[in-house]
Scaffold this motif. Structure first.
Motif: not given
Length: 1022
Positions: A898-900, A923-930
């Motif tokens: 995620g972007n800061g 900050g942005q949340s991390g994306a759920a991928m693999t």
């Protein structure tokens, strides 16, 4: 009653600092060696009122001209030609404040925009002297020569005090307005003394919009500077009448606003199509020649909608990794030249020589020759030493009005997608009138990390560097999944990161709001203890005596905090070093030059941060030599005296002349309650009030009736009891138990205060104080100051730089009251300047030599009157420091983190209304991928306002959360600082800098740090 101001200027080496770039202060007059010095007394006009076109102008002119008689004691003089125009200021405007410039051959550097007959002209005014109230007499030292021109700008001051207050500090447009050129008076100035009475033009018609100030002058002028705008903001005003509006600083132009959002440009301000906060990447910086550090080449050509001459800009070092050196290495790290990551500063645009080049008013590096242009031009994050410098236009509004039921949303945008050069916003405004909603957002890739398989991300799981040294670094929660994002201005990261004691961001210190409880003058620097027990220093830091880090060898003209979280009870400024006593255990810490062992840590190395004096002994009092390289202190446990450092003249009092790297007991077994270190001698008062001295005895500075030096204490003035002592460079003064001043030693400048100028005085002699009684004394190089029992400050001796504070530059051999009728509770002299803390409100004043900024009010000009140190809440200057965007979240194999959060700095004189203000750098949340990815770190927010009256203020720089369902670290919380005067009503500023929640085995990111100060009790201070 006329007020007497005496201003003097010395020829010194101009040092361009970032602090000077925002100080908006009077600048230096420098001369070539061939020019002779002249002293001229200027007699300013009384305040005058303008008249309307229908008034009897002839009668008014005749009546006033009669009272203004021009006299010049010079070989010849000439009137400047009158520029008659049809323009007039507001009828009845009273001009009661004057800005004084002196121009002529070889005196260039400052210019003003003057409207003459409807045509705007830029006129070279020469160096700026200062702001002077009407009716005052000003004595200035200028180069002798023909055709000197004294340009006088008349202003309308809200109060007489406003003109005086802003004589040495930043102009507040709300206090000074209606600028007009009222005189351009010429005179041939001979060497020596002369006088000139300024004749004002009653038909005040030469309108001034903006004056551009630069450092330097003399032959060719040049150097760094700033712009002073009299009552005009370049961006005009914004207002909403309906709807919700979005303004992106990178793409939106003010003239292309949607219906319901109105931009009103100011006369002489920006074009209607100006882009809000335009920004670009810097790919190279000139490293040599006259433009070194100032000529920037941008990544692509720009238009006048983005940047134009006169714009204020912020430059910021961000993004990338520092290889092969550490991030803060001034040579190998980051971009070199001291441009360590996170550092920023302000400047104005002086020229646009090409479509992709800008020339700034001040250098962006301490040493431009060290700038690594190869690193700036790198195109990928995998390039060794990859880094970025961004330049962003500062938005500067008169007013932003948000109507009820409407909102304005301001955004930053990352323009360099690789690793976060974007995401910076600075908004200045006189007034924020918010009855709807004003929302400001910033998010970017931040410091390091955020992209898959590049530095700071990928396989390592780090949101940024995970070094314990911090500097915006994140820390990964795992080596195989997304790690936590770095905090905005500190380490940050996940709780189970490899970072030692992970923490969130550190708050900024841009507001300079702390007041001093005590102050200490050194040679070319000063340090004080704030009311909260923190040490702040200003002046020359070339040998690290300002305590701001090992790589920060700079000059600062305003107070800056040292690199320490400790609380201190006292501080002393030495020649090129500083020492302080820690409150918790009374241990002594020193920093700066250590070549003589004066840091007391068993070495001769320098230190840019406080280091403990060996033996960890508790001390009750310490004294540092402001003109030598040693210290003496009194042990808390048994009142024994210890000295360390240079000992060649026996000044350590330990029966020999060797240097000592550790505190060494003074011989004789005496017990002391006061001690003072001079240049090469020292004196102390025992617990039984007896006086002893030791060391060099040239000119009789020991006071024993001889000129023989001694390496052990000898009693002085036997039979007389003393309560205070001050050892100067070559003289000594003490206060007896009867509250009388006695002095001895060299007296050729009158520093003994006896009414005479002896080359030496071998025994203590009473000062000619006219019956005044004293309670504290302090001694400089060739002058002395003392506080009377009535809390008045008296000084005497040499006065070449105004160090006596009596509005003159004339030496005197008798105690003389300082100007201003200020009551003081503590006073300290440096080698050629003086500082004191006011009795009633802990405001601090300094006067005398300011060639290295040691007076602390943002100027390098000497001052002969007590002038307030700039730590008094306003004008809330942004100073040189570090600020970080939040680190991007650690990447997984297939997903960027995620972007800061970005960087947002908001400054306003007044914030009011019935609506709400929101400033967010989350900050942005991390994306759920693999495998998921880490959350970005919170950014940095600074918000300062003179007054704040709103129902709600939300300030947040939170870390983003890790990807849901995966073991991904949450971003570290950022840094928030809010300073201002908050109305005691429903105003509730909320500062939230929590770390983002982690998922799976990864824990929450470290909490950030908030600093919020309601300075309402201080708002009424002048």
């Amino acid at each position: 009653m006329d007020t007497l101001f005496n201003l003097s200027f010395r020829v010194i080496r101009s040092t361009s600092t970032l602090a000077a770039a925002v100080a908006m202060s009077a600048t230096l007059i420098s001369c070539t060696k061939k020019q002779e010095s002249a002293s001229i007394k200027l007699v300013m006009p009384q305040s005058i009122s303008t008249y309307s076109s229908t008034s009897d102008s002839k009668a008014s002119s005749k009546a006033t001209d009669k009272s203004l008689q021009k006299t010049v004691s010079a070989t010849s003089n000439h009137e400047a030609p009158e520029w008659n125009t049809s323009l007039n200021p507001t009828a009845g405007s009273q001009i009661n404040c004057f800005a004084v410039f002196v121009g002529g051959p070889n005196l260039t550097g400052n210019s003003c925009d003057v409207t003459d007959s409807g045509v705007a002209r830029k006129i070279d005014f020469g160096p700026h002297i200062g702001f002077v109230p009407s009716g005052a007499t000003v004595r200035v030292d200028v180069p002798a020569g023909p055709d000197r021109v004294f340009h006088i700008v008349g202003l309308r001051s809200a109060t007489a005090a406003a003109c005086s207050n802003f004589q040495n500090t930043e102009i507040d447009e709300s206090n000074l307005s209606e600028p007009f050129l009222i005189a351009s008076q010429r005179a041939d100035i001979p060497a020596g003394e002369s006088s000139l009475t300024i004749v004002a033009s009653l038909n005040v018609n030469k309108k001034i919009s903006t004056c551009s100030f630069v450092q330097g002058g003399g032959s060719g002028g040049g150097g760094g500077g700033t712009t002073i705008s009299f009552g005009t903001q370049r961006d005009g005003s914004l207002s909403t009448t309906s709807g919700t509006h979005y303004l992106d600083q990178h793409v939106d132009a003010l003239g292309l606003s949607s219906p319901g959002l109105t931009h009103t440009p100011r006369s002489g301000g920006v074009a209607t199509t100006k882009i809000f906060g335009a920004d670009r990447r810097v790919v190279s910086v000139a490293t040599s020649g006259a433009t070194a550090g100032r000529l920037l080449t941008l990544s692509s050509a720009y238009s006048s909608d983005e940047f134009e001459i006169g714009d204020e800009v912020i430059w910021h070092v961000s993004g990338g990794r520092a290889n092969p050196g550490p991030p803060d290495d001034p040579v190998a790290g980051a971009c070199g030249g001291g441009l360590y990551l996170g550092r920023y500063g302000f400047a104005t645009i002086e020229a646009a020589p090409a479509g992709n080049q800008l020339l700034l008013s001040s250098s962006i590096a301490n040493d431009p020759s060290l700038i690594r242009n190869d690193l700036l031009a790198a195109t990928t994050a995998n390039t060794p030493g990859f880094c970025r410098i961004a330049i962003t236009r500062v938005s500067n509004f008169d007013e932003i009005q948000i109507a009820a039921a409407t909102s304005l949303n301001l955004y930053t945008r990352t323009f360099d997608q690789e690793q976060g050069t974007g995401g910076t916003m600075v908004l200045r405004a006189k007034r924020l009138a918010i009855n709807g909603g004003l929302n400001i957002y910033s998010s970017s890739r931040g410091y390091v990390g955020g992209l898959a398989n590049v530095a700071g991300g990928g396989l390592f799981g780090f949101g940024g560097f995970h070094l314990p040294s911090g500097n915006g670094n994140g820390g990964g929660a795992s080596s195989s999944v997304g790690g936590a994002g770095g905090a905005g201005a500190g380490e940050g990261g996940g709780e189970n990161t490899t970072v030692s004691s992970p923490r969130g961001g550190q708050p900024l210190t841009h507001g300079q709001s702390d007041l001093f409880s005590s102050i200490s003058g050194g040679d070319l620097h000063s340090c004080g203890i704030t009311t909260g027990g923190k040490v702040k220093c200003f002046g020359d830091g070339q040998t690290l005596q300002l305590g701001m880090g090992a790589s920060l060898q700079s000059v600062f003209s305003t107070p800056h905090g040292i690199e320490s979280t400790d609380v201190f009870s006292s501080v002393v400024s030495g020649s090129r070093h500083t020492c302080a006593i820690r409150s918790s255990d009374r241990f002594v810490f020193c920093w700066g030059l250590g070549s003589g062992g004066q840091l007391g840590h068993n070495a001769v190395t320098n230190s840019g941060v406080p280091i403990s004096v060996f033996a960890n002994r508790a001390y009750s009092q310490i004294s540092a030599s402001p003109s030598g390289n040693f210290n003496c202190a009194i042990a808390s446990s048994n009142s024994a005296a210890y000295c360390w450092g240079q000992g060649n003249d026996g000044q350590l009092g330990n029966a020999n002349t060797a240097n000592r790297l550790l505190p060494t007991a003074v011989s004789g077994g005496l017990l002391f309650k006061k001690i003072s270190a001079g240049q090469s001698h020292a004196c102390g008062i025992t617990t039984t009030d007896q006086l002893y001295c030791w060391g060099n005895n040239f000119s009789g500075r020991l006071g024993d009736g001889t000129t023989s030096s001694t390496t052990v204490p000898i009693q002085i003035d036997s039979g007389v009891l003393y309560k205070d002592i001050a050892a100067g460079t070559s003289h000594t003064c003490g206060i007896t138990a009867l509250d009388d001043i006695k002095c001895w030693g060299e007296g050729s400048f009158g520093q003994l205060g006896t009414g005479s100028y002896p080359s030496q005085q071998l025994l203590p002699a009473l000062a000619s104080a006219g019956g005044t009684k004293f309670k504290a004394v302090t001694a400089g190089t060739a002058f002395t100051c003392a506080l009377s029992m009535a809390d008045d400050a008296y000084c005497w001796g040499q006065n070449s730089t105004g160090q006596l504070g009596n509005s003159t530059f004339t030496s005197t051999a008798v105690p003389t009251l300082t100007t201003g009728a200020i009551k003081f509770k503590q006073i300290s002299t440096g080698t050629s300047h003086t500082c004191a803390v006011a009795l009633n409100n802990t405001a601090t004043y300094c006067w005398g030599n300011s060639e290295r900024g040691q007076l602390g009010f943002g100027s390098y000009n000497n001052h002969s009157t007590p002038t307030k140190v700039r730590d008094q809440l306003y004008p809330l200057p942004i100073t040189e420091q570090k600020a970080y965007a939040g680190g991007g979240g650690g990447a997984s194999f297939d997903q960027a983190g995620g972007n800061g959060g970005g960087i947002i700095l908001v400054y306003a004189k007044e914030v009011s209304g019935t609506g709400g203000l929101s400033i967010e750098a989350n900050g942005q949340s991390g994306a759920a991928m693999t495998l998921g990815s880490g959350g970005g770190g919170g950014g940095t927010i600074g918000f300062a306002a003179r007054s704040i009256t709103l129902p709600a203020v939300l300030i947040s720089a939170n870390g983003g959360s890790g990807a849901a369902g995966y073991s991904s670290g949450g971003g570290g919380g950022g840094a928030v600082e809010v300073l201002g005067c908050f109305a005691q009503s429903s105003t509730t500023p909320i500062t939230s800098t929590v770390g983002g929640p982690g998922t799976g085995v990864s824990l929450r990111g470290a909490y950030g740090i908030s600093k919020i100060e309601n300075l309402e009790p201080l708002c009424s201070l002048d």
